[in-house]
Design an enzyme around this catalytic site. Sequence first.
Site, PDB file in Angstrom:
ATOM      1  N   ASP A  16      56.659  18.206 113.951  1.00 58.40           N
ATOM      2  CA  ASP A  16      55.643  17.146 114.903  1.00 58.40           C
ATOM      3  C   ASP A  16      54.500  18.100 114.599  1.00 58.40           C
ATOM      4  O   ASP A  16      54.097  18.793 115.396  1.00 58.40           O
ATOM      5  CB  ASP A  16      55.977  16.812 116.241  1.00 58.40           C
ATOM      6  CG  ASP A  16      55.008  16.043 116.999  1.00 58.40           C
ATOM      7  OD1 ASP A  16      54.243  15.672 116.494  1.00 58.40           O
ATOM      8  OD2 ASP A  16      55.582  15.751 118.145  1.00 58.40           O
ATOM      9  N   SER A  20      39.876  10.954 105.057  1.00 58.52           N
ATOM     10  CA  SER A  20      39.809   9.362 105.049  1.00 58.52           C
ATOM     11  C   SER A  20      38.115   9.322 104.529  1.00 58.52           C
ATOM     12  O   SER A  20      37.275   9.761 105.000  1.00 58.52           O
ATOM     13  CB  SER A  20      40.069   8.679 106.078  1.00 58.52           C
ATOM     14  OG  SER A  20      39.817   7.252 105.817  1.00 58.52           O
ATOM     15  N   TYR A  76      39.494   6.850 115.053  1.00 56.46           N
ATOM     16  CA  TYR A  76      40.124   7.494 113.747  1.00 56.46           C
ATOM     17  C   TYR A  76      39.307   8.122 112.937  1.00 56.46           C
ATOM     18  O   TYR A  76      39.170   8.982 112.468  1.00 56.46           O
ATOM     19  CB  TYR A  76      40.884   6.342 113.240  1.00 56.46           C
ATOM     20  CG  TYR A  76      41.460   6.622 112.021  1.00 56.46           C
ATOM     21  CD1 TYR A  76      42.720   7.548 111.690  1.00 56.46           C
ATOM     22  CD2 TYR A  76      41.113   6.227 110.851  1.00 56.46           C
ATOM     23  CE1 TYR A  76      43.300   7.732 110.431  1.00 56.46           C
ATOM     24  CE2 TYR A  76      41.445   6.491 109.348  1.00 56.46           C
ATOM     25  CZ  TYR A  76      42.577   7.191 109.290  1.00 56.46           C
ATOM     26  OH  TYR A  76      43.097   7.652 108.171  1.00 56.46           O
ATOM     27  N   LYS A 122      38.596  11.887 111.347  1.00 58.21           N
ATOM     28  CA  LYS A 122      38.640  12.078 110.047  1.00 58.21           C
ATOM     29  C   LYS A 122      37.323  12.985 109.452  1.00 58.21           C
ATOM     30  O   LYS A 122      37.340  13.691 108.533  1.00 58.21           O
ATOM     31  CB  LYS A 122      39.030  11.109 109.075  1.00 58.21           C
ATOM     32  CG  LYS A 122      40.421  10.477 109.137  1.00 58.21           C
ATOM     33  CD  LYS A 122      41.693  11.628 108.943  1.00 58.21           C
ATOM     34  CE  LYS A 122      42.769  10.930 108.769  1.00 58.21           C
ATOM     35  NZ  LYS A 122      43.817  11.912 108.367  1.00 58.21           N
TER      36      LYS A 122
END
Length: 247
Positions: free
Chosen positions: A58, A136, A149, A153
């Site tokens: 994890d 990303s 998000y 990134k």
Amino acid sequence: MNFDDKRVIVTGGGSGFGAAIARGFASKGARVMVTDIDVEAAQAVANELDGALAFGLDVTSEDAHSELAEVVVEAWGGIDIVACNAGMPHRGGYMTNLTTEQFDFMWTVNVRPIFFATKYFVPHMPPGSAIVSTASIGGRRPRKGLTPYNASKGAVITLTKGLAVELAPDIRVNCVAPVSAATGFDMSAMGIEKLSENREKMVIDGIPMGRRATPEDVANSVMFLASSEAEFLTGVCLDVDGGRSIG
Ligand SMILES: NC(=O)c1ccc[n+]([C@@H]2O[C@H](COP(=O)([O-])OP(=O)(O)OC[C@H]3O[C@@H](n4cnc5c(N)ncnc54)[C@H](O)[C@@H]3O)[C@@H](O)[C@H]2O)c1
């Protein structure tokens, strides 16, 4: 590209890009530690590959990184390549709709793991090693609906550049910035297995190359950045986006 006997850790290796990265390295001779929070998925990918092992990592857990470093060093004596690939989007769209927990989780799952990987893996990486993270294209050219998000990134890209300077000349640090791909990401971000035809067309209309990325597009770029052919490249963010970020 040749990765004979290289010792590779892939995070998020049970699905999507990570599974393709694990398969790609193994196909070029590497020993791959396939890791994922879903240990059964990691094991299934490892079972396909010669010399691969699986580990339930994890990436939000510091202890799990420390334990994984011990396991890899015990098995193989060191680490040559780390693909920090695991990551998650959030649901809910605009930032005004999100909870503080959702916002914080983007940092916990997308950014902090690179700190843990650096802290626990780098001491076992000899000169000539490489780290390649999955950022990303949204980290460079954000669009609405995934702002925290995309910001996380963006942080991956900045961490990559800073770390590249700190670890040079011994260890190269690079990242890839993929465009949308049909992986488990669609389920994580939108709760759907597959984009509707309309939605897919909208996405593809923004990509000059006329299609979404494939896991193999991403894996090939990660392998290139980790290879000796890229020995002078560090701090690079390679857009794997079919031209999406140009316009
Ligand atoms: N698919 C896209 O459109 C896209 C585009 C750009 C970047 N990315 C990034 O690519 C990376 C891989 O995503 P994907 O598209 O292959 O999605 P995916 O859902 O197919 O794979 C993600 C994998 O990460 C694992 N995972 C989730 N939480 C984890 C945790 N806490 N610890 C360890 N493993 C965990 C999942 O079990 C899964 O196997 C992510 O960092 C994602 O943000 C995806």
